[in-house]
Design an enzyme around this catalytic site. Structure first.
Site, mmCIF file in Angstrom:
data_model
loop_
_atom_site.group_PDB
_atom_site.id
_atom_site.type_symbol
_atom_site.label_atom_id
_atom_site.label_comp_id
_atom_site.label_asym_id
_atom_site.label_seq_id
_atom_site.Cartn_x
_atom_site.Cartn_y
_atom_site.Cartn_z
ATOM 1 C CG ASN A 420 44.987 46.591 53.289
ATOM 2 O OD1 ASN A 420 46.183 46.599 53.034
ATOM 3 N ND2 ASN A 420 44.086 47.140 52.480
ATOM 4 C CD GLU A 421 45.706 50.745 51.355
ATOM 5 O OE1 GLU A 421 44.617 51.144 50.894
ATOM 6 O OE2 GLU A 421 46.725 50.626 50.656
ATOM 7 C CG ASN A 472 49.667 48.771 51.945
ATOM 8 O OD1 ASN A 472 50.450 47.894 52.303
ATOM 9 N ND2 ASN A 472 48.352 48.617 52.027
ATOM 10 C CE1 TYR A 478 46.269 54.422 42.414
ATOM 11 C CE2 TYR A 478 47.546 53.146 43.980
ATOM 12 C CZ TYR A 478 46.535 53.225 43.043
ATOM 13 O OH TYR A 478 45.783 52.115 42.743
ATOM 14 C CD1 TRP A 557 48.370 46.010 44.218
ATOM 15 C CD2 TRP A 557 48.258 44.795 46.093
ATOM 16 N NE1 TRP A 557 47.051 45.705 44.415
ATOM 17 C CE2 TRP A 557 46.960 44.955 45.572
ATOM 18 C CE3 TRP A 557 48.439 44.057 47.261
ATOM 19 C CZ2 TRP A 557 45.838 44.410 46.192
ATOM 20 C CZ3 TRP A 557 47.332 43.520 47.876
ATOM 21 C CH2 TRP A 557 46.048 43.694 47.339
ATOM 22 C CE LYS A 578 48.065 49.921 41.730
ATOM 23 N NZ LYS A 578 46.593 49.900 41.570
#
Length: 686
Positions: A420-421, A472, A478, A557, A578
């Site tokens: 992830n990321e 994502n 953001y 999310w 969130k």
């Protein structure tokens, strides 16, 4: 068939009609969740049997020492060592059996002592591990179990960092397991020791391979028969596979059996999550030495870069949520009832898929997803960045191996998540490790697809390793605007036309206590996260996603608010807000009902902005989420009008006048001959 009926059941037919077998229930599983003593911090000599722990706190597991300080903000929660101790007995009658300790989840690094002797260590906070303690046990006498746990920063264990709290402690169940000397092995990466594969499945027939790790702890070789019984959802015997094999003394052997099932009842997602089970037994003569039962679902699936996801030959829109496991004032030390409620809420929103972020979840979670027909993406906690150390790489591979082998038999799991990321800046380069992990996943399980959740540019090499890829994306939170979601999706597809693409995260923060009649994009790190903006964000993103079937998975999310002790935003420090549902699971935010109206077959009729009770402007819009065809609005007993066929199940009345004082807002809608209503009260200042 309801959830309780789909639980594994005892066979209603004998093991073999022509042979009477003596079923000796030697395998036992005893909970060790109670009667622990706990000390936060180091404790010299605490592994010794005669160590005095009377001043320590009395606790039960699941337990975490960060239940409160891990959720209150400040990024200063305790990360260090904790000690646990308890006593247990094993009866003299078990002296000829094998004794094991199994831990379902401990965060992060663990060492276990029995009667002062180290029996094993484990690094990784989300997968189970098992130790053979037979040589260390005093049969018929008191035994002392001591466990030291470390959730310090800087360990060479994934994840190194992440945007959530690392709750230290023994936060899942602990088991004392006894088996016969001839048994299905418990020491293969914390797995069941039974692995079910369905390499070929169709509506008319399915092949099944049963692989069993057989352990012989006797001092002589033994010829055993491994008997795999396939049982339908009612416990009726469907098929029996037998394989005899010589197992050397003090050794483990792999026994493989194969057969076919005619006209299988398919596991078909939420429409029909039909479950078989396999009761796998170790037999000599007429004696059954051990039996392990595992879930079995017959299904096949595929993913393409333009057509999306197909289950059993038909298109299935995979839409759902990302899921963390923590709860208010509990952290990760949650109960079975908590987990059951969480998956019920996944089901309630109408999800067809769930991404279990950012780590393997409890076995109960996977069991419930199997039973509810919800497709699962399960991933290892390789988050943000990596270490250049060989120990870190080895640990990442260990955690992947454990996740796959422990969850191998769950039909709901169709995707193994690798990272992830991840970022290559700063160094080291993550590509070599990701490539190694991807190859390992395929070697362990060639029947499922690998994936990852990337926040890198579409052209990044990190996006090329796995079979399919997720992104994502947070346009409208953001960066960018939510109205650009469709453009973002089209650019991804144009840049990677031959890659099957998912949106693994999209979401916006929201407070149920913060409201505005004119929602605009808030500062993500600011203190004002109005509930109304999250709803608009959801409408914009789903409007784009719902018209693009080439997006094979669509994951919001997050389903729940969760702890991230380094955050200080919205209405609560230490909270990522969130979620579509509050951290305590008590309140579903407006956006929850938007997705439910679009996803669920259950009736939905919901007045948005209902918590925006104190009004200062006499004219307002009234917005309803509903999957009824017609909705009628009434204000203070006066019918305003009826609307039909709201776009994406959104109905809006513009410029509705309120009166000073209390205003009763009521909506009604018919669905399948039943009238549904929803009501709230808004107060206009005089």
């Amino acid at each position: 068939m309801n959830r309780a009926q789909r639980r594994f059941v005892t066979p209603v037919e004998p093991l073999e009609p022509r042979t009477l077998l003596t079923a000796t229930p030697i395998r036992s599983d005893t909970s060790l969740d109670s009667s622990w003593r706990f000390h936060k911090g180091g404790a010299t000599g605490a592994s010794a049997p005669n160590f005095v722990d009377s001043s320590w706190s009395a606790v039960s597991v699941p337990h975490t020492w960060n239940a409160l300080d891990g959720e209150d903000g400040g990024n200063n929660y305790y990360r260090g060592i904790g000690w646990y101790r308890r006593h247990f007995t094993v009866p003299t009658s078990a002296a000829n059996q094998e004794i094991f300790l199994k831990f379902d989840g401990v965060d992060i690094s663990t060492s276990v002592y029995v009667n002062g002797m180290l029996v094993g260590s484990h690094a990784g906070g989300y997968t189970a591990f098992t130790f053979d303690i037979t040589p260390n046990v005093h049969f018929g006498a008191d035994n002392v179990l001591a466990v030291t746990v470390n959730n310090s920063a800087g360990l060479q264990v994934a994840p190194l960092t992440a945007d959530y709290t690392f709750f230290g402690g023994i936060y899942r169940d602990v088991h004392l397991i006894t088996t016969d000397k001839l048994h299905i092995d418990l020491l293969n990466s914390g797995s069941s020791g039974v692995f079910l594969q369905t390499p070929s499945v169709s509506a008319t027939g399915a092949s099944l391979t049963v692989t069993t790790d057989v352990r012989n702890d006797l001092v002589t070789a033994q010829t055993v028969t491994v008997r795999a019984q396939v049982l339908d959802a009612a416990g009726r015997l469907v098929a029996t596979f037998n394989k005899s094999q010589l197992i050397a003394a003090k050794s483990t052997a792999v026994v493989v059996e194969s057969g076919t099932i005619a006209d299988p009842h398919l596991w078909d997602g939420t429409a029909d999550p039909y479950l078989y089970s396999v009761a796998d037994s170790i037999i000599t003569g007429t004696v059954v030495h051990d039996t392990v039962t595992q879930p079995l679902g017959f299904r096949w699936f595929s993913v393409g870069p333009t057509a999306g996801f197909f289950l059993n030959g038909h298109y299935l829109d995979l839409h759902g949520v990302d899921l963390h496991q923590d709860r208010l004032d509990k952290g990760w030390a949650i109960s079975a009832a908590d987990t059951t409620q969480d998956i019920s809420l996944v089901q309630q929103i109408g999800a067809t898929a769930v991404r279990l972020s950012h780590y393997p979840h409890s076995q109960l979670t996977y069991d419930l997803l199997d039973e509810d027909g919800i497709v699962a993406w399960s991933e290892i906690p390789l988050v943000n960045g990596i270490s250049s150390s060989a120990a870190f790489a080895a640990n990442a591979q260990q955690q992947l191996r454990e996740m796959i082998l422990q969850n191998f038999n769950h039909p709901s799991v169709m995707f193994w998540g690798i990272f992830n990321e991840l970022s290559n800046s700063p160094t080291p380069d993550a590509n070599p490790l990701v490539g190694t992990l991807n190859s390992l996943a395929h070697s362990l399980d060639p029947g499922r697809l690998t994936t990852a959740a990337s926040n890198a540019d579409a052209s990044s090499a990190l996006n090329t390793h796995t079979d399919v890829i997720g992104f994502n994306r947070y346009d409208g939170w953001y960066y960018g605007k939510a109205s650009n979601a469709g453009q973002t999706l089209d650019i991804l597809h144009k840049t990677l036309p031959n890659r099957a693409i998912a949106i693994s995260e999209f979401g916006a923060g929201a407070s149920i206590y913060q409201h505005t009649a004119t929602p605009t994009q808030p500062s993500p790190g600011g203190k004002f996260h109005p509930e109304e903006y999250q709803a608009l964000f959801a409408e914009a993103w789903w409007g784009a996603l719902s018209t693009r079937p080439f997006i094979w998975g669509k994951f919001v999310w997050n389903l729940f608010d969760f702890a991230s002790d380094n955050r200080n935003e919205g209405d609560t420090p230490g909270r990522n807000d969130k979620g579509l549902i509050t951290y305590d699971r008590k309140t579903k935010k407006d956006a929850f009902y938007f997705f439910q109206a679009n996803w669920s077959s259950s009736p939905v009729l919901y007045i948005t902005d209902r918590r925006f009770t104190a009004r200062t402007v006499a004219t307002t819009d009234v917005k309803i989420y509903s999957n009824t065809r017609w909705v009628t609005l009434t204000v203070n007993g006066k019918t305003i009008s009826t609307q039909a066929d709201g776009t994406n199940h959104v109905f809006i009345w513009k410029g509705v006048n309120l009166s000073p004082g209390n205003n009763t807002i009521k909506v009604t809608g018919w669905r399948n001959g039943t009238l549904y209503t929803d009501t709230c009260v808004w107060t206009l200042a005089a």
